[in-house]
Write an enzyme that holds these catalytic residues in place. Structure first.
Site, mmCIF file in Angstrom:
data_model
loop_
_atom_site.group_PDB
_atom_site.id
_atom_site.type_symbol
_atom_site.label_atom_id
_atom_site.label_comp_id
_atom_site.label_asym_id
_atom_site.label_seq_id
_atom_site.Cartn_x
_atom_site.Cartn_y
_atom_site.Cartn_z
ATOM 1 C CB SER A 1 -0.669 -0.138 1.267
ATOM 2 O OG SER A 1 -1.387 1.329 1.170
ATOM 3 C CE1 TYR B 1 -3.585 -2.001 5.552
ATOM 4 C CE2 TYR B 1 -3.164 0.345 4.946
ATOM 5 C CZ TYR B 1 -3.463 -1.047 4.505
ATOM 6 O OH TYR B 1 -3.823 -1.214 3.213
HETATM 7 P P1 NDP Z 1 -11.335 -6.009 0.832
HETATM 8 O O1 NDP Z 1 -11.865 -5.615 2.134
HETATM 9 O O2 NDP Z 1 -12.562 -6.044 -0.192
HETATM 10 O O3 NDP Z 1 -10.687 -7.646 0.699
HETATM 11 C C1 NDP Z 1 -9.818 -8.047 1.738
HETATM 12 C C2 NDP Z 1 -9.800 -9.572 1.444
HETATM 13 O O4 NDP Z 1 -8.912 -10.054 2.360
HETATM 14 C C3 NDP Z 1 -11.077 -10.032 1.810
HETATM 15 O O5 NDP Z 1 -11.225 -11.229 0.733
HETATM 16 C C4 NDP Z 1 -10.968 -10.773 2.982
HETATM 17 O O6 NDP Z 1 -11.746 -12.066 3.213
HETATM 18 C C5 NDP Z 1 -9.538 -11.124 3.218
HETATM 19 N N1 NDP Z 1 -8.989 -11.186 4.352
HETATM 20 C C6 NDP Z 1 -8.714 -10.408 5.344
HETATM 21 N N2 NDP Z 1 -8.241 -10.945 6.605
HETATM 22 C C7 NDP Z 1 -8.216 -12.131 6.282
HETATM 23 C C8 NDP Z 1 -7.452 -13.202 7.154
HETATM 24 N N3 NDP Z 1 -7.187 -13.086 8.288
HETATM 25 N N4 NDP Z 1 -7.433 -14.559 6.527
HETATM 26 C C9 NDP Z 1 -7.864 -14.441 5.136
HETATM 27 N N5 NDP Z 1 -8.344 -13.501 4.566
HETATM 28 C C10 NDP Z 1 -8.467 -12.381 4.924
HETATM 29 O O7 NDP Z 1 -10.184 -4.953 0.801
HETATM 30 P P2 NDP Z 1 -9.182 -4.996 -0.574
HETATM 31 O O8 NDP Z 1 -9.537 -5.814 -1.597
HETATM 32 O O9 NDP Z 1 -9.060 -3.300 -1.086
HETATM 33 O O10 NDP Z 1 -7.882 -5.306 0.257
HETATM 34 C C11 NDP Z 1 -6.995 -6.357 -0.454
HETATM 35 C C12 NDP Z 1 -5.585 -5.897 0.107
HETATM 36 O O11 NDP Z 1 -5.285 -4.884 -0.465
HETATM 37 C C13 NDP Z 1 -5.253 -5.658 1.479
HETATM 38 O O12 NDP Z 1 -4.351 -6.322 1.777
HETATM 39 C C14 NDP Z 1 -5.270 -4.155 1.732
HETATM 40 O O13 NDP Z 1 -4.703 -3.880 2.702
HETATM 41 C C15 NDP Z 1 -4.886 -3.750 0.383
HETATM 42 N N6 NDP Z 1 -4.981 -2.365 -0.113
HETATM 43 C C16 NDP Z 1 -6.170 -1.766 -0.077
HETATM 44 C C17 NDP Z 1 -6.252 -0.648 -0.670
HETATM 45 C C18 NDP Z 1 -7.561 0.057 -1.102
HETATM 46 O O14 NDP Z 1 -7.695 1.287 -0.917
HETATM 47 N N7 NDP Z 1 -8.634 -0.859 -0.977
HETATM 48 C C19 NDP Z 1 -5.106 0.106 -0.902
HETATM 49 C C20 NDP Z 1 -3.659 -0.564 -0.770
HETATM 50 C C21 NDP Z 1 -3.741 -1.831 -0.217
HETATM 51 P P3 NDP Z 1 -12.516 -12.543 4.250
HETATM 52 O O15 NDP Z 1 -12.996 -11.323 5.286
HETATM 53 O O16 NDP Z 1 -13.543 -13.363 3.851
HETATM 54 O O17 NDP Z 1 -11.460 -13.455 5.273
HETATM 55 C C1 8X3 Z 2 -5.274 1.540 1.515
HETATM 56 C C2 8X3 Z 2 -4.998 3.111 1.328
HETATM 57 O O1 8X3 Z 2 -4.179 5.159 2.022
HETATM 58 O O2 8X3 Z 2 -6.437 4.113 2.771
HETATM 59 O O3 8X3 Z 2 -3.836 0.689 1.778
HETATM 60 O O4 8X3 Z 2 -4.185 3.485 3.711
HETATM 61 S S1 8X3 Z 2 -4.887 3.906 2.638
#
Ligand code: NDP
Ligand code: 8X3
Length: 266
Positions: free
Chosen positions: A151, A164
């Site tokens: 991120s 985070y």
């Molecule tokens: P979502 O919340 O839509 O997806 C997160 C996914 O991670 C879900 O499928 C959830 O599945 C899974 N997850 C969370 N915790 C666990 C766990 N303990 N074990 C297994 N699966 C887990 O968010 P995003 O798609 O946006 O996030 C995906 C990744 O991208 C993350 O690592 C996030 O930090 C990162 N990210 C997101 C950004 C954004 O702005 N959206 C920007 C930068 C990075 P379930 O709950 O079913 O287990």
């Molecule tokens: C998610 C982007 O800026 O909300 O990783 O932390 S931010």
């Protein structure tokens, strides 16, 4: 030396963590269209089942799912046992360490142990656990990739994001260390670090408060899950001699963390 121009994912095994929503579900669909075989993990198995059905329609050669909590070593091991049994003797070509997210936006002074622990468990230890368990299955000298999802938060700190940001900075350094550790194996390692993307991320961060979650993206044009899926697919399909180490990808409306252009409400 003869070089390929592109790495074909047709019939290759691709393991995606956090495949029940957001980037993970979108990546599953994108890889499906290439004829890949999918191994999907997350805690919400009902969601995984739906994603698997969609990906089969989209062209996946296989779409298998199993419950996975990356915060638990036993769950990771059970998932990998399932994967190993389904893949039989075949190798794994792509590992996408995507599961993770943020819990809360509290200052350090107001922070809660359970939020801190959940963030470190999923974003840091989860990547380590999955990678350790998957390494023996990853193809050597045959275009395999480990693609971690970091991120912008791992590169720039912001108030309320201490843990985070620390977790994603941890992911970045783990990726860099692995890149060195795997030199000579032919296994590629990289991180894709997105900025603001509209998924369930903010809904999870704000513990189901939809209004707060919507406020994060108000007036700006954020990245979509499909944007990130396309980027992951591009990285995985580079020819085997090309390693994309790090990608920082943000909405055009986001110059930096906290530096966002929002259109005024009409
Ligand atoms: P979502 O919340 O839509 O997806 C997160 C996914 O991670 C879900 O499928 C959830 O599945 C899974 N997850 C969370 N915790 C666990 C766990 N303990 N074990 C297994 N699966 C887990 O968010 P995003 O798609 O946006 O996030 C995906 C990744 O991208 C993350 O690592 C996030 O930090 C990162 N990210 C997101 C950004 C954004 O702005 N959206 C920007 C930068 C990075 P379930 O709950 O079913 O287990
Ligand atoms: C998610 C982007 O800026 O909300 O990783 O932390 S931010």
């Amino acid at each position: 030396m003869k070089r390929q121009t592109r790495f074909s994912l047709n019939n290759k095994w691709v393991l995606i963590t956090g495949a029940s929503s957001g980037f993970g579900a979108a990546a599953a669909e994108a890889f499906a269209a290439t004829g890949a075989k999918l191994l999907l993990g997350a805690r919400r198995v009902d969601r995984l089942e739906k994603v698997a059905q969609t990906t089969l329609k989209a062209g996946a050669k296989a779409a298998l799912f199993h419950s996975l909590d990356v915060a638990e070593t036993a769950s990771v091991n059970a998932f990998m046992q399932f994967a190993r049994a389904k893949m039989k003797q075949a190798a794994l070509h792509i590992l996408i360490n995507n599961a993770g997210g943020a819990h809360g936006l509290d200052t350090v002074a107001a922070g809660r142990d359970e939020d801190w622990e959940a963030m470190i468990q999923s974003n840091v230890l989860g990547v380590l656990r999955l990678t350790r368990a998957a390494l023996p299955l990853l193809a050597r000298d045959d275009g395999a990739s480990i693609i971690n999802i970091g991120s912008v938060a791992g590169r720039t700190a912001y108030a309320g994001g201490s843990v985070y940001c620390a977790a994603k900075a941890g992911e970045l350094q783990i990726t860099r260390a692995l890149r060195q550790e795997l030199l000579g194996t032919g296994i590629r390692v990289g991180t894709i670090d997105p900025g603001l993307a509209e998924t369930e991320f903010s809904l999870v961060r704000f513990k189901g408060d939809q209004q707060k979650a919507d406020g994060v993206y108000e007036g700006l044009n954020p990245l979509t899950a499909a944007d990130i899926a396309e980027t992951i697919l591009w990285v995985a399909s580079r020819p085997p001699h090309v390693n994309i180490d790090e990608i920082l990808i943000k909405p055009t409306d986001q110059a930096d963390v906290g530096k966002v252009f929002r259109r005024p409400r009409k």
